[in-house]
Design an enzyme around this catalytic site. Structure first.
Site, mmCIF file in Angstrom:
data_model
loop_
_atom_site.group_PDB
_atom_site.id
_atom_site.type_symbol
_atom_site.label_atom_id
_atom_site.label_comp_id
_atom_site.label_asym_id
_atom_site.label_seq_id
_atom_site.Cartn_x
_atom_site.Cartn_y
_atom_site.Cartn_z
ATOM 1 N N LYS A 112 -4.373 2.233 5.394
ATOM 2 C CA LYS A 112 -4.840 3.494 5.985
ATOM 3 C C LYS A 112 -4.159 3.620 7.347
ATOM 4 O O LYS A 112 -4.738 3.283 8.394
ATOM 5 C CB LYS A 112 -6.374 3.473 6.087
ATOM 6 C CG LYS A 112 -6.994 4.848 6.019
ATOM 7 C CD LYS A 112 -8.473 4.771 5.770
ATOM 8 C CE LYS A 112 -9.174 6.033 6.210
ATOM 9 N NZ LYS A 112 -8.713 7.273 5.623
HETATM 10 N N1 PMP Z 1 -7.426 8.891 -0.247
HETATM 11 C C1 PMP Z 1 -7.066 9.181 1.018
HETATM 12 C C2 PMP Z 1 -5.678 9.623 1.286
HETATM 13 C C3 PMP Z 1 -8.015 9.057 2.056
HETATM 14 O O1 PMP Z 1 -7.676 9.343 3.307
HETATM 15 C C4 PMP Z 1 -9.336 8.652 1.751
HETATM 16 C C5 PMP Z 1 -10.345 8.554 2.852
HETATM 17 N N2 PMP Z 1 -10.315 7.312 3.459
HETATM 18 C C6 PMP Z 1 -9.646 8.362 0.424
HETATM 19 C C7 PMP Z 1 -8.666 8.485 -0.544
HETATM 20 C C8 PMP Z 1 -11.022 7.892 0.051
HETATM 21 O O2 PMP Z 1 -11.228 6.597 0.544
HETATM 22 P P1 PMP Z 1 -12.667 6.051 0.863
HETATM 23 O O3 PMP Z 1 -13.498 6.298 -0.341
HETATM 24 O O4 PMP Z 1 -12.451 4.603 1.124
HETATM 25 O O5 PMP Z 1 -13.175 6.795 2.040
#
Ligand code: PMP
Length: 298
Positions: free
Chosen positions: A156
């Protein structure tokens, strides 16, 4: 512009509680100039017992560490230390239902060389579901997700979100609520900030990991499917397959679980109330709020 803090808001910066309005940062660093930073998006909830609980904090802080390692950034804290710091910030800001944003970023360094130190900040504020609570009109984006051969797609990393912003702005500019991006091979991938599932003939389907951010909510949805005996498959699916589906939804920490009404000019035929997505949405909200799952007890 939205206001994320006021003069009383405090944040956690490398072990110190500071006023958000008084915190300073160096403007000569790789994080601001090149997007070289990593972050998390976490939520806390007021649970059924009235207590404040961070949802899946270990998973989020472990991912933050993996993201920092993927970018060769120094990482200074244990998951446990950061969880404790987060609870402290929630308490000091009087927050229960909150969105929590930790960021690991670099010191002054305008070169491409690695840093020997990093900073960690944790901020929190109240935030409604990121994509709203109404069914979404989704547009297939003209932007693809970053090529995993050019980026550490499972990290991320802040810089990846230029892609997200472009896709989201394109969709909204064309009158849609959100974008769906494909991967470099043209298979459906994810939203700018959420993963997705679609329903066809009583089964759920979701893009496999490899070209997407492996979401913690996506993993929770898979857990819920196991608990509720909902058949689910992970694979590679085309935009055309999606346009024959019964229903679809996004899932993510900020977005929670939110259904779609349409993709481009295709309207999903199943009323949301009778979809598998709706069941998953209910079970998800019960889980984050630590309520007895109504569906499990039937
Ligand atoms: N894909 C992207 C590109 C994101 O930014 C997020 C948000 N973090 C997600 C998927 C979903 O991830 P999570 O369920 O861990 O928040």
């Amino acid at each position: 512009m939205a206001s994320y803090y006021n003069e009383n808001t405090v944040l956690w910066l490398d072990g110190k509680i500071q006023k958000a309005s008084e915190t300073k940062t160096d403007l000569y660093g790789q994080s601001l100039h090149y997007g070289y930073a990593v972050f998390e998006g976490i939520r806390s909830y007021r649970t059924a017992s009235g207590e404040t609980k961070i949802f899946k904090p270990v998973e989020h802080y472990d991912r933050l560490k993996r993201s920092a390692e993927a970018l060769n950034m120094p990482y200074n804290y244990t998951t446990q230390q950061l969880i404790e710091a987060t609870y402290e910030i929630l308490k000091k800001n009087n927050l229960q239902d909150a969105y929590i944003r930790p960021v690991v970023y670099g010191p002054a360094n305008m070169s491409f060389n690695p840093n020997t130190e990093s900073f960690t900040v944790i901020q929190a504020w109240e935030m409604a579901p990121f994509l709203g609570e109404k069914l979404l009109k989704v547009m297939t984006s003209s932007f693809q997700r970053p090529n995993p051969k050019g980026f550490k797609i499972e990290a991320k990393a802040s810089g990846h979100y230029v892609n997200s912003i472009l896709a989201s702005q394109e969709a909204k500019g064309k009158g849609f609520d959100e974008a769906l991006l494909t991967d470099m091979n043209g298979f459906i991938a994810e939203a700018p900030g959420a993963n997705m599932f679609f329903e066809k003939d009583g089964r759920l389907f979701t893009p496999a990991t490899g070209n997407i951010l492996p979401g913690i909510t996506r993993a929770t949805v898979l857990e819920i499917c196991a608990e509720l005996d909902i058949p689910v498959e992970e694979g590679q699916y085309t935009p055309n397959q999606l346009k024959q589906a019964d229903s679809a939804f996004f899932c993510g920490t900020a977005a929670e679980v939110i259904g779609w009404s349409s993709i481009d000019d295709y309207t999903f035929p199943k009323p949301w109330a009778s979809t598998l997505g709706r069941k998953v949405q209910e079970a998800y909200m019960d889980k984050v709020k630590e309520k007895q799952n109504q569906l499990e007890t039937i």
